[in-house]
Design an enzyme around this catalytic site. Structure first.
Site, PDB file in Angstrom:
ATOM      1  N   GLU A 144     -11.233 -10.273  -0.138  1.00 56.59           N
ATOM      2  CA  GLU A 144      -9.847  -9.779  -0.155  1.00 56.59           C
ATOM      3  C   GLU A 144      -8.911 -10.846   0.374  1.00 56.59           C
ATOM      4  O   GLU A 144      -9.180 -11.470   1.401  1.00 56.59           O
ATOM      5  CB  GLU A 144      -9.644  -8.556   0.754  1.00 56.59           C
ATOM      6  CG  GLU A 144     -10.133  -7.254   0.202  1.00 56.59           C
ATOM      7  CD  GLU A 144      -9.877  -6.093   1.161  1.00 56.59           C
ATOM      8  OE1 GLU A 144      -8.898  -6.135   1.932  1.00 56.59           O
ATOM      9  OE2 GLU A 144     -10.687  -5.159   1.129  1.00 56.59           O
TER      10      GLU A 144
ATOM     11  N   GLU B 216     -15.116  -4.171   6.263  1.00 61.96           N
ATOM     12  CA  GLU B 216     -14.338  -4.266   7.496  1.00 61.96           C
ATOM     13  C   GLU B 216     -14.719  -3.224   8.546  1.00 61.96           C
ATOM     14  O   GLU B 216     -13.901  -2.360   8.900  1.00 61.96           O
ATOM     15  CB  GLU B 216     -12.844  -4.151   7.184  1.00 61.96           C
ATOM     16  CG  GLU B 216     -12.340  -5.202   6.228  1.00 61.96           C
ATOM     17  CD  GLU B 216     -10.809  -5.226   6.135  1.00 61.96           C
ATOM     18  OE1 GLU B 216     -10.150  -4.310   6.639  1.00 61.96           O
ATOM     19  OE2 GLU B 216     -10.279  -6.201   5.586  1.00 61.96           O
TER      20      GLU B 216
HETATM   21  C1  PNW Z   1      -7.781  -4.199   4.495  1.00 61.28           C
HETATM   22  N1  PNW Z   1      -5.247  -4.505  10.458  1.00 61.28           N
HETATM   23  O1  PNW Z   1      -7.292  -3.347   5.478  1.00 61.28           O
HETATM   24  C2  PNW Z   1      -8.580  -3.258   3.618  1.00 61.28           C
HETATM   25  O2  PNW Z   1      -9.883  -3.654   3.322  1.00 61.28           O
HETATM   26  C3  PNW Z   1      -7.836  -2.771   2.432  1.00 61.28           C
HETATM   27  O3  PNW Z   1      -8.321  -1.510   2.075  1.00 61.28           O
HETATM   28  C4  PNW Z   1      -6.351  -2.784   2.710  1.00 61.28           C
HETATM   29  O4  PNW Z   1      -5.605  -2.168   1.698  1.00 61.28           O
HETATM   30  C5  PNW Z   1      -5.945  -4.236   2.898  1.00 61.28           C
HETATM   31  O5  PNW Z   1      -6.708  -4.860   3.907  1.00 61.28           O
HETATM   32  C6  PNW Z   1      -4.476  -4.432   3.218  1.00 61.28           C
HETATM   33  O6  PNW Z   1      -4.150  -3.845   4.451  1.00 61.28           O
HETATM   34  C7  PNW Z   1      -6.778  -3.724   6.692  1.00 61.28           C
HETATM   35  O7  PNW Z   1      -4.493  -3.664  10.970  1.00 61.28           O
HETATM   36  C8  PNW Z   1      -5.988  -2.784   7.336  1.00 61.28           C
HETATM   37  O8  PNW Z   1      -5.567  -5.577  11.035  1.00 61.28           O
HETATM   38  C9  PNW Z   1      -5.494  -3.052   8.584  1.00 61.28           C
HETATM   39  C10 PNW Z   1      -5.784  -4.259   9.196  1.00 61.28           C
HETATM   40  C11 PNW Z   1      -6.582  -5.196   8.559  1.00 61.28           C
HETATM   41  C12 PNW Z   1      -7.076  -4.924   7.299  1.00 61.28           C
END
Ligand code: PNW
Length: 465
Positions: free
Chosen positions: A365, A165
């Site tokens: 994921e 990401e």
């Molecule tokens: C992903 N947003 O994070 C990550 O790859 C993981 O480490 C995380 O725990 C999981 O999704 C759940 O959040 C994100 O704000 C964090 O759009 C924030 C965002 C998207 C993905």
């Protein structure tokens, strides 16, 4: 309706180093930007840090047994760069390498495929002190680190993923400041986008020259599936999705993104030869999906809506998109406030398949945070159970959405549930639980939730009801 999982379709679960390992100061690990950020008051909910997390660093053997009991076919983990190079450069730290060596061997002994991500956000602090991802040198340092890992684990890892990401790394790290290092500089965020892309390309080249086996190479992106008005969708699709997809898979940046962000940066950080360096072949594209995003053009008069999942952040994560607003989405929602919409995943997979018909896809994921409750249950080995029926429904419906896409022709190779364990959920600390296995943060005990038992069953029967 009962449906069979496609032949060869892989079921696994995922974690990330800073979120689960703990042992932040052990065996020569250097500090990362997330150590600094989480130890800065006001940055993370409740002042939580990854110092101990799930203590997976010490308990990995038990966690591997748990994965085997759940019948997982693959495990997606990330390597903590500061365990390997405490300052992000130079000599590899043997103790750090040994840990991932034991982890990979432990997976293979149990017949579980190792899927390794090189960068899931724990940048060595020393590299941030030299400018972080907005600085070009970070990309070449990343390639050196990739070479070290390829050399050491390249005979055993099934899939190498360069970045997890990069959208989050660039825009939450350097534009909104909601993630480490917490900077709010829009021009720097776009430079970070480019150097993450460059790091991806250079790391693939480094891996290919060091690895002795024949693994798959990949990158994982978090796609924004957008709903709303054409020009708002085009603009956010550019910044969120195409600014990574196009350089990595086609070569060069989308011209509309360069135009949209002209008032922020002149993109002079893109040098001759970079487009070729970034555009390296990959074998599979990792797709992270949780929710959809609504957008529309802001009329400039009413209060601008920013409810795009980044509430509480001081600044916008979207450089140059001042004319776009993010209206709230209809529910239902998870504990993150993210709307639940499995059809968005089907749509995304079919859209990617249409754009890149020869590129296999992997769900790296998908999962949900809910407030779980532990109840006594004499039928469970530990005498405790977590009846997380909402998570079971979320995962079931999203696996179903993947099968819908497969039925319509998309080439999807597998599904990794986020996450194996409840863990450090970045800015939300330990307040949000994504695990299919509960972690008691006092005793560090693991309790498989109903979703874990359900997922194990799916793996056994290979049938989705
Ligand atoms: C992903 N947003 O994070 C990550 O790859 C993981 O480490 C995380 O725990 C999981 O999704 C759940 O959040 C994100 O704000 C964090 O759009 C924030 C965002 C998207 C993905």
């Amino acid at each position: 309706m009962t449906r069979a999982l496609p032949e060869g379709f892989v079921l696994g679960s995922a974690t990330a180093s800073y979120q689960v390992e703990g042992a932040a100061r052990e065996d020569g690990r250097g500090p990362s930007i997330w150590d600094t950020f989480s130890h800065t008051p006001g940055r993370v909910w409740n002042g939580d840090t990854g110092d101990v997390a799930c203590d997976h660093y010490h308990r990995f053997d038990q966690d591997l047994d748990l994965m085997a009991e759940l019948g997982l076919q693959a495990y997606r983990f990330s390597v903590a760069w500061p365990r390997i190079q405490p300052t992000g450069r130079g000599e590899a730290n043997t103790a750090g390498l040994d840990f991932y060596d034991r982890l990979v061997d432990g997976l293979l002994e149990r017949g579980i495929r190792p899927v390794a991500t090189l960068y899931h956000w724990d940048l060595p602090q020393a590299l941030e002190d030299n400018g972080g991802w907005p600085a070009r040198d970070t990309a070449s340092a990343f390639a050196d680190y990739a070479a070290i890992m390829g050399k050491r684990l390249g005979d055993r890892v099934s899939t190498w993923t360069t970045l997890n990401e990069p959208w989050c790394s660039a825009y939450l790290g350097y534009a909104s400041g909601a993630h480490a290092p917490g900077r709010t500089e829009h021009a720097a965020a776009l430079a970070a986008v480019h150097h993450l892309n460059l790091g991806h390309g250079l790391a693939l080249q480094a891996l290919r020259s060091e690895v002795s086996g024949d693994p798959d190479y990949s990158v994982t992106l978090n796609f924004h599936v957008l709903r709303g008005e054409d020009d708002a969708v085009r603009q956010i699709d550019g910044l969120a999705n195409r600014v990574f997809l196009q350089p990595m898979l086609e070569g060069g940046y989308p011209t509309d993104v360069i135009e949209d962000t002209a008032s922020v940066t002149d993109w002079a950080f893109v040098r001759d030869g970079d487009a070729e360096a970034i555009h390296q072949p990959i074998d599979v594209l990792g797709v992270n999906y949780y929710s959809t995003t609504a957008v529309r053009l802001w009329d400039g008069r009413s209060e601008r809506l920013t409810a795009d999942g980044h509430k509480g952040a001081a600044a916008s994560p979207w450089p140059g998109a001042e004319r776009v607003e993010f209206p709230p989405q209809p529910g239902p929602y998870t504990e993150m406030g993210w709307n639940i919409e499995p059809a968005g995943l089907t749509e995304l997979l079919l859209d990617l398949h249409r754009r890149y018909p020869d590129l296999p896809l992997m769900i790296t994921e998908n999962g949900a945070a809910f407030a779980d409750e532990v109840v006594p249950d004499a039928s469970q080995p530990g005498g405790l159970a977590v009846h997380d029926e909402k998570r079971v429904a979320y995962v079931r419906d999203h696996v179903g959405a993947v099968l819908d896409a497969v039925d319509a022709g998309a080439d999807v190779r597998g599904y990794f549930v986020w996450s194996l364990l409840d863990n450090f959920e970045w800015g939300y600390g330990y307040s949000k639980r994504f695990g299919i296995v509960r972690v008691d943060y006092e005793t560090l005990e693991r309790i498989p939730k109903d979703s874990a038992l359900w997922f194990a069953d799916l793996g056994r029967t290979r049938r989705l009801d």
